[in-house]
Design a protein around this motif. Sequence first.
Motif, PDB file in Angstrom:
ATOM      1  N   ASP A   1       0.835  -1.195   0.000  1.00 42.36           N
ATOM      2  CA  ASP A   1       0.000   0.000   0.000  1.00 42.36           C
ATOM      3  C   ASP A   1       0.876   1.253   0.000  1.00 42.36           C
ATOM      4  N   VAL A   2       0.245   2.366  -0.370  1.00 39.47           N
ATOM      5  CA  VAL A   2       0.970   3.629  -0.510  1.00 39.47           C
ATOM      6  C   VAL A   2       1.714   4.033   0.768  1.00 39.47           C
ATOM      7  N   PRO A   3       1.078   3.991   1.962  1.00 41.44           N
ATOM      8  CA  PRO A   3       1.804   4.429   3.168  1.00 41.44           C
ATOM      9  C   PRO A   3       3.093   3.639   3.423  1.00 41.44           C
ATOM     10  N   MET A   4       3.078   2.340   3.124  1.00 34.70           N
ATOM     11  CA  MET A   4       4.270   1.518   3.315  1.00 34.70           C
ATOM     12  C   MET A   4       5.411   2.003   2.425  1.00 34.70           C
ATOM     13  N   ILE A   5       5.105   2.229   1.145  1.00 34.18           N
ATOM     14  CA  ILE A   5       6.124   2.672   0.196  1.00 34.18           C
ATOM     15  C   ILE A   5       6.614   4.069   0.547  1.00 34.18           C
ATOM     16  N   ALA A   6       5.662   4.980   0.810  1.00 36.26           N
ATOM     17  CA  ALA A   6       6.033   6.373   1.085  1.00 36.26           C
ATOM     18  C   ALA A   6       6.771   6.515   2.404  1.00 36.26           C
ATOM     19  N   ALA A   7       6.390   5.742   3.419  1.00 30.42           N
ATOM     20  CA  ALA A   7       7.070   5.825   4.713  1.00 30.42           C
ATOM     21  C   ALA A   7       8.532   5.432   4.574  1.00 30.42           C
ATOM     22  N   CYS A   8       8.807   4.427   3.763  1.00 31.16           N
ATOM     23  CA  CYS A   8      10.206   4.018   3.545  1.00 31.16           C
ATOM     24  C   CYS A   8      10.984   5.111   2.825  1.00 31.16           C
ATOM     25  N   ARG A   9      10.338   5.751   1.844  1.00 35.45           N
ATOM     26  CA  ARG A   9      11.016   6.820   1.111  1.00 35.45           C
ATOM     27  C   ARG A   9      11.343   7.998   2.029  1.00 35.45           C
ATOM     28  N   TYR A  10      10.332   8.512   2.720  1.00 37.49           N
ATOM     29  CA  TYR A  10      10.537   9.707   3.536  1.00 37.49           C
ATOM     30  C   TYR A  10      11.339   9.392   4.795  1.00 37.49           C
ATOM     31  N   GLY A  11      11.084   8.226   5.396  1.00 32.55           N
ATOM     32  CA  GLY A  11      11.854   7.856   6.578  1.00 32.55           C
ATOM     33  C   GLY A  11      13.318   7.674   6.256  1.00 32.55           C
ATOM     34  N   GLY A  12      13.608   7.032   5.127  1.00 37.21           N
ATOM     35  CA  GLY A  12      15.005   6.876   4.721  1.00 37.21           C
ATOM     36  C   GLY A  12      15.653   8.204   4.404  1.00 37.21           C
ATOM     37  N   HIS A  13      14.893   9.096   3.750  1.00 36.42           N
ATOM     38  CA  HIS A  13      15.400  10.436   3.449  1.00 36.42           C
ATOM     39  C   HIS A  13      15.718  11.195   4.738  1.00 36.42           C
ATOM     40  N   LEU A  14      14.837  11.075   5.733  1.00 39.05           N
ATOM     41  CA  LEU A  14      15.055  11.749   7.009  1.00 39.05           C
ATOM     42  C   LEU A  14      16.307  11.219   7.700  1.00 39.05           C
ATOM     43  N   LEU A  15      16.482   9.908   7.713  1.00 36.27           N
ATOM     44  CA  LEU A  15      17.660   9.317   8.338  1.00 36.27           C
ATOM     45  C   LEU A  15      18.944   9.764   7.646  1.00 36.27           C
ATOM     46  N   LEU A  16      18.916   9.836   6.306  1.00 34.93           N
ATOM     47  CA  LEU A  16      20.097  10.284   5.573  1.00 34.93           C
ATOM     48  C   LEU A  16      20.446  11.727   5.912  1.00 34.93           C
ATOM     49  N   MET A  17      19.426  12.585   6.020  1.00 33.64           N
ATOM     50  CA  MET A  17      19.686  13.985   6.352  1.00 33.64           C
ATOM     51  C   MET A  17      20.246  14.125   7.763  1.00 33.64           C
ATOM     52  N   LEU A  18      19.660  13.377   8.704  1.00 35.06           N
ATOM     53  CA  LEU A  18      20.160  13.445  10.082  1.00 35.06           C
ATOM     54  C   LEU A  18      21.592  12.935  10.180  1.00 35.06           C
ATOM     55  N   ALA A  19      21.917  11.907   9.398  1.00 38.40           N
ATOM     56  CA  ALA A  19      23.260  11.328   9.453  1.00 38.40           C
ATOM     57  C   ALA A  19      24.299  12.259   8.833  1.00 38.40           C
ATOM     58  N   PHE A  20      23.962  12.868   7.692  1.00 35.63           N
ATOM     59  CA  PHE A  20      24.949  13.659   6.964  1.00 35.63           C
ATOM     60  C   PHE A  20      25.000  15.122   7.409  1.00 35.63           C
ATOM     61  N   PHE A  21      23.850  15.690   7.791  1.00 32.08           N
ATOM     62  CA  PHE A  21      23.810  17.115   8.110  1.00 32.08           C
ATOM     63  C   PHE A  21      23.521  17.412   9.576  1.00 32.08           C
ATOM     64  N   GLY A  22      22.930  16.439  10.275  1.00 32.41           N
ATOM     65  CA  GLY A  22      22.553  16.673  11.662  1.00 32.41           C
ATOM     66  C   GLY A  22      23.691  17.116  12.566  1.00 32.41           C
ATOM     67  N   PRO A  23      24.838  16.452  12.542  1.00 34.55           N
ATOM     68  CA  PRO A  23      25.913  16.816  13.469  1.00 34.55           C
ATOM     69  C   PRO A  23      26.435  18.242  13.308  1.00 34.55           C
ATOM     70  N   ARG A  24      26.420  18.768  12.067  1.00 41.16           N
ATOM     71  CA  ARG A  24      27.027  20.077  11.826  1.00 41.16           C
ATOM     72  C   ARG A  24      26.032  21.185  11.514  1.00 41.16           C
ATOM     73  N   ARG A  25      24.843  20.831  11.004  1.00 37.03           N
ATOM     74  CA  ARG A  25      23.929  21.870  10.524  1.00 37.03           C
ATOM     75  C   ARG A  25      22.524  21.704  11.092  1.00 37.03           C
ATOM     76  N   ALA A  26      22.453  21.207  12.324  1.00 31.80           N
ATOM     77  CA  ALA A  26      21.143  20.933  12.936  1.00 31.80           C
ATOM     78  C   ALA A  26      20.301  22.203  13.040  1.00 31.80           C
ATOM     79  N   ARG A  27      20.910  23.315  13.460  1.00 30.92           N
ATOM     80  CA  ARG A  27      20.147  24.553  13.617  1.00 30.92           C
ATOM     81  C   ARG A  27      19.592  25.045  12.288  1.00 30.92           C
TER      82      ARG A  27
END
Length: 293
Positions: A35-61
Amino acid sequence: MTAAHPFRAILLFNVGLMLFACMDTTNKYLAASFDVPMIAACRYGGHLLLMLAFFGPRRAREMVHTERTGLVWLRAICLCGSTMFVVLAFKRMPVAETSAIVFLTPILVALAAGPLLGETIGWRGWAGALLGFIGVVLIVRPGSGLDAVGVLYAMGCAVASATYNLLSRLLASTERTIALLFYTALVGTILFGGALPWYWADRVPTAFEALLLASLAVYGGLGHFLFTAAFREAPASVLSPISYLQLLWVSLLGWLVFDHIPDPVSLLGMAIIGASGVLVALKSRRGPVEEVA
């Protein structure tokens, strides 16, 4: 702005288009099983994790700070709506025809930017809108075999994407790009992740399906990164018309993965939509390319 490395920019932009085409094709493949929520949750959740991993430590603000928070959240909700509609369309229609209809987005933006943002439409904008309408009529004509509900979903995606891009233009003067990317990922994760308990599949994804679900975030994140890199090397007037090559990529992938080739009339309609988009892109040689993925 003078293009520093136009050929490099075109190469980066084309690779980004190919990645978005891969994401569309993967969405189409997964839509047959999830279903759509399953597919979309993986897309956005993975995108969020990537942003937190790459930018979170230095550009959180920078990621969390906004000037017009309400509009930032509304923009993110519009992108979520676009994702929902396009995956629903992929469940019912081939990827090439769906993508062609969704590519009405830049035309809708050009038409709406006049009354809403005070931008001049001009004859190229009106000609592009007319050509785009003719192209869609050729694709969804009676006898084309396309699902009527799927067509409505694809048009819903185009409207949601156009609203998203209009808000992007409105917010560009006050918000950082990294914050806009972060909140789209955050809102998508909240909305689709919150719906998962009601739509979780009865079976656990296979290893291959899990890999495909994880790849959605990579395609989207890397595609947007390459787009950003390309616009550092060349102006939007050089790159915007090239965006319609994505229709070529999705047609090729649709043939390779699903053994689907659009009929000649639909191919003509797709070509007309592409030409209409080039007209709209040339209408304003300083405007940014619209995101339709």
